[in-house]
Scaffold this motif. Structure first.
Motif, PDB file in Angstrom:
ATOM      1  N   GLU A 273       0.797  -1.226   0.000  1.00 54.48           N
ATOM      2  CA  GLU A 273       0.000   0.000   0.000  1.00 54.48           C
ATOM      3  C   GLU A 273       0.831   1.279   0.000  1.00 54.48           C
ATOM      4  N   MET A 274       2.069   1.223   0.487  1.00 57.95           N
ATOM      5  CA  MET A 274       2.861   2.446   0.609  1.00 57.95           C
ATOM      6  C   MET A 274       4.178   2.409  -0.176  1.00 57.95           C
ATOM      7  N   ILE A 275       5.011   1.423   0.094  1.00 55.56           N
ATOM      8  CA  ILE A 275       6.342   1.422  -0.515  1.00 55.56           C
ATOM      9  C   ILE A 275       6.259   1.281  -2.034  1.00 55.56           C
ATOM     10  N   GLU A 276       5.553   0.270  -2.504  1.00 55.94           N
ATOM     11  CA  GLU A 276       5.509   0.017  -3.947  1.00 55.94           C
ATOM     12  C   GLU A 276       4.858   1.153  -4.738  1.00 55.94           C
ATOM     13  N   PRO A 277       3.732   1.721  -4.273  1.00 59.02           N
ATOM     14  CA  PRO A 277       3.175   2.855  -5.032  1.00 59.02           C
ATOM     15  C   PRO A 277       4.120   4.067  -5.084  1.00 59.02           C
ATOM     16  N   LEU A 278       4.801   4.362  -3.975  1.00 59.21           N
ATOM     17  CA  LEU A 278       5.745   5.478  -3.988  1.00 59.21           C
ATOM     18  C   LEU A 278       6.915   5.189  -4.924  1.00 59.21           C
ATOM     19  N   ARG A 279       7.408   3.962  -4.912  1.00 61.70           N
ATOM     20  CA  ARG A 279       8.506   3.580  -5.810  1.00 61.70           C
ATOM     21  C   ARG A 279       8.067   3.710  -7.268  1.00 61.70           C
ATOM     22  N   GLN A 280       6.861   3.262  -7.551  1.00 61.21           N
ATOM     23  CA  GLN A 280       6.344   3.342  -8.916  1.00 61.21           C
ATOM     24  C   GLN A 280       6.221   4.802  -9.362  1.00 61.21           C
ATOM     25  N   ARG A 281       5.708   5.662  -8.503  1.00 61.55           N
ATOM     26  CA  ARG A 281       5.566   7.082  -8.838  1.00 61.55           C
ATOM     27  C   ARG A 281       6.940   7.729  -9.035  1.00 61.55           C
ATOM     28  N   ARG A 282       7.883   7.406  -8.163  1.00 58.00           N
ATOM     29  CA  ARG A 282       9.231   7.957  -8.308  1.00 58.00           C
ATOM     30  C   ARG A 282       9.841   7.543  -9.638  1.00 58.00           C
ATOM     31  N   ARG A 283       9.674   6.289 -10.000  1.00 64.34           N
ATOM     32  CA  ARG A 283      10.243   5.805 -11.260  1.00 64.34           C
ATOM     33  C   ARG A 283       9.564   6.448 -12.465  1.00 64.34           C
ATOM     34  N   GLN A 284       8.305   6.838 -12.302  1.00 68.83           N
ATOM     35  CA  GLN A 284       7.580   7.496 -13.394  1.00 68.83           C
ATOM     36  C   GLN A 284       7.998   8.957 -13.560  1.00 68.83           C
ATOM     37  N   ALA A 285       8.443   9.567 -12.479  1.00 66.42           N
ATOM     38  CA  ALA A 285       8.839  10.975 -12.537  1.00 66.42           C
ATOM     39  C   ALA A 285      10.180  11.098 -13.245  1.00 66.42           C
ATOM     40  N   ASP A 286      10.259  11.980 -14.204  1.00 63.67           N
ATOM     41  CA  ASP A 286      11.501  12.224 -14.921  1.00 63.67           C
ATOM     42  C   ASP A 286      12.428  13.041 -14.027  1.00 63.67           C
ATOM     43  N   ARG A 287      13.589  12.493 -13.730  1.00 62.85           N
ATOM     44  CA  ARG A 287      14.528  13.130 -12.797  1.00 62.85           C
ATOM     45  C   ARG A 287      14.942  14.523 -13.284  1.00 62.85           C
ATOM     46  N   LEU A 288      15.136  14.680 -14.580  1.00 66.42           N
ATOM     47  CA  LEU A 288      15.568  15.976 -15.110  1.00 66.42           C
ATOM     48  C   LEU A 288      14.399  16.950 -15.238  1.00 66.42           C
ATOM     49  N   GLU A 289      13.278  16.477 -15.748  1.00 64.61           N
ATOM     50  CA  GLU A 289      12.135  17.360 -15.978  1.00 64.61           C
ATOM     51  C   GLU A 289      11.384  17.693 -14.688  1.00 64.61           C
ATOM     52  N   HIS A 290      11.313  16.727 -13.778  1.00 67.15           N
ATOM     53  CA  HIS A 290      10.561  16.901 -12.531  1.00 67.15           C
ATOM     54  C   HIS A 290      11.478  16.695 -11.323  1.00 67.15           C
ATOM     55  N   GLY A 291      12.617  17.358 -11.321  1.00 68.16           N
ATOM     56  CA  GLY A 291      13.635  17.128 -10.305  1.00 68.16           C
ATOM     57  C   GLY A 291      13.140  17.251  -8.881  1.00 68.16           C
ATOM     58  N   ASP A 292      12.411  18.330  -8.568  1.00 69.42           N
ATOM     59  CA  ASP A 292      11.925  18.526  -7.201  1.00 69.42           C
ATOM     60  C   ASP A 292      10.932  17.437  -6.806  1.00 69.42           C
ATOM     61  N   LEU A 293      10.027  17.108  -7.723  1.00 67.53           N
ATOM     62  CA  LEU A 293       9.047  16.051  -7.449  1.00 67.53           C
ATOM     63  C   LEU A 293       9.749  14.710  -7.273  1.00 67.53           C
ATOM     64  N   TYR A 294      10.703  14.424  -8.140  1.00 66.21           N
ATOM     65  CA  TYR A 294      11.456  13.177  -8.043  1.00 66.21           C
ATOM     66  C   TYR A 294      12.109  13.059  -6.668  1.00 66.21           C
ATOM     67  N   GLU A 295      12.773  14.121  -6.213  1.00 64.40           N
ATOM     68  CA  GLU A 295      13.454  14.094  -4.919  1.00 64.40           C
ATOM     69  C   GLU A 295      12.465  13.950  -3.769  1.00 64.40           C
ATOM     70  N   LEU A 296      11.319  14.597  -3.862  1.00 64.91           N
ATOM     71  CA  LEU A 296      10.287  14.473  -2.835  1.00 64.91           C
ATOM     72  C   LEU A 296       9.754  13.035  -2.768  1.00 64.91           C
ATOM     73  N   LEU A 297       9.511  12.443  -3.927  1.00 69.08           N
ATOM     74  CA  LEU A 297       9.048  11.049  -3.970  1.00 69.08           C
ATOM     75  C   LEU A 297      10.123  10.100  -3.437  1.00 69.08           C
ATOM     76  N   LYS A 298      11.373  10.391  -3.739  1.00 63.91           N
ATOM     77  CA  LYS A 298      12.486   9.576  -3.243  1.00 63.91           C
ATOM     78  C   LYS A 298      12.544   9.622  -1.720  1.00 63.91           C
ATOM     79  N   LYS A 299      12.388  10.819  -1.140  1.00 61.67           N
ATOM     80  CA  LYS A 299      12.379  10.949   0.319  1.00 61.67           C
ATOM     81  C   LYS A 299      11.183  10.225   0.930  1.00 61.67           C
ATOM     82  N   ALA A 300      10.016  10.344   0.293  1.00 62.74           N
ATOM     83  CA  ALA A 300       8.819   9.667   0.798  1.00 62.74           C
ATOM     84  C   ALA A 300       8.983   8.152   0.729  1.00 62.74           C
ATOM     85  N   GLU A 301       9.570   7.668  -0.354  1.00 58.31           N
ATOM     86  CA  GLU A 301       9.820   6.229  -0.493  1.00 58.31           C
ATOM     87  C   GLU A 301      10.786   5.754   0.588  1.00 58.31           C
ATOM     88  N   LEU A 302      11.825   6.527   0.842  1.00 61.17           N
ATOM     89  CA  LEU A 302      12.785   6.170   1.878  1.00 61.17           C
ATOM     90  C   LEU A 302      12.113   6.121   3.252  1.00 61.17           C
TER      91      LEU A 302
END
Length: 155
Positions: free
Chosen positions: A78-107
């Motif tokens: 319910e939590m880890i896998e959906p956050l991981r999936q969203r992080r992987r969907q976010a483009d690190r270059l185009e959505h850098g801030d969102l990517y980092e926020l999702l990475k922190k949430a996944e962690l």
């Protein structure tokens, strides 16, 4: 996982010996790549693998039932896998801030997951006679990767 998010508090559900061990081992050369390969190529659960390594280092018995606990499985689903999936969907270059926020949430979700696994395993009886690689085989089917991970984790 990233060591820069570690805290300095004592043992508790979110900051415990397993969490600190995971941060330490994950930062060792070769461990991150091996764990990610085991996850991506063999469907292994990194948090379960780190738990097995910690239990083995502590001389605790490794019990498959406590590694596959329903509370942990539900949290992962319910939590880890959906956050991981969203992080992987976010483009690190185009959505850098969102990517980092999702990475922190996944962690943080992984940290909570390790807290669940720690609480289920922290009082396991001693069992110094087991082999780390065979214990890892309880949660991953790749013998080669399990042996490599056990070697990397020893330092």
């Amino acid at each position: 996982m990233a060591a820069q998010f570690a805290t300095e508090a004592g043992d508790g559900p979110m900051d415990n010996a397993l969490w600190r061990y995971a941060l330490r081992v994950y930062s060792r050369s070769g461990v991150e790549a091996t764990l990610l390969r085991m996850q991506d190529e063999h469907g292994a659960d990194i948090l379960q693998l780190l738990t097995v390594l910690w239990l083995s280092e502590q001389g605790f018995e490794v019990c498959k039932e406590s590694l596959t606990d329903s509370e942990y499985a539900r949290w992962k689903e319910e939590m880890i896998e959906p956050l991981r999936q969203r992080r992987r969907q976010a483009d690190r270059l185009e959505h850098g801030d969102l990517y980092e926020l999702l990475k922190k949430a996944e962690l943080e979700a992984e940290r909570y997951g390790l807290g669940i696994l720690w609480s289920k395993n922290k009082d396991n009886p001693a069992d110094k006679g087991r082999c780390v690689a065979s214990d890892l085989m309880l949660v991953c089917s790749s013998e080669k990767e399990c042996k490599a991970l056990a070697d990397f984790a020893r330092g």
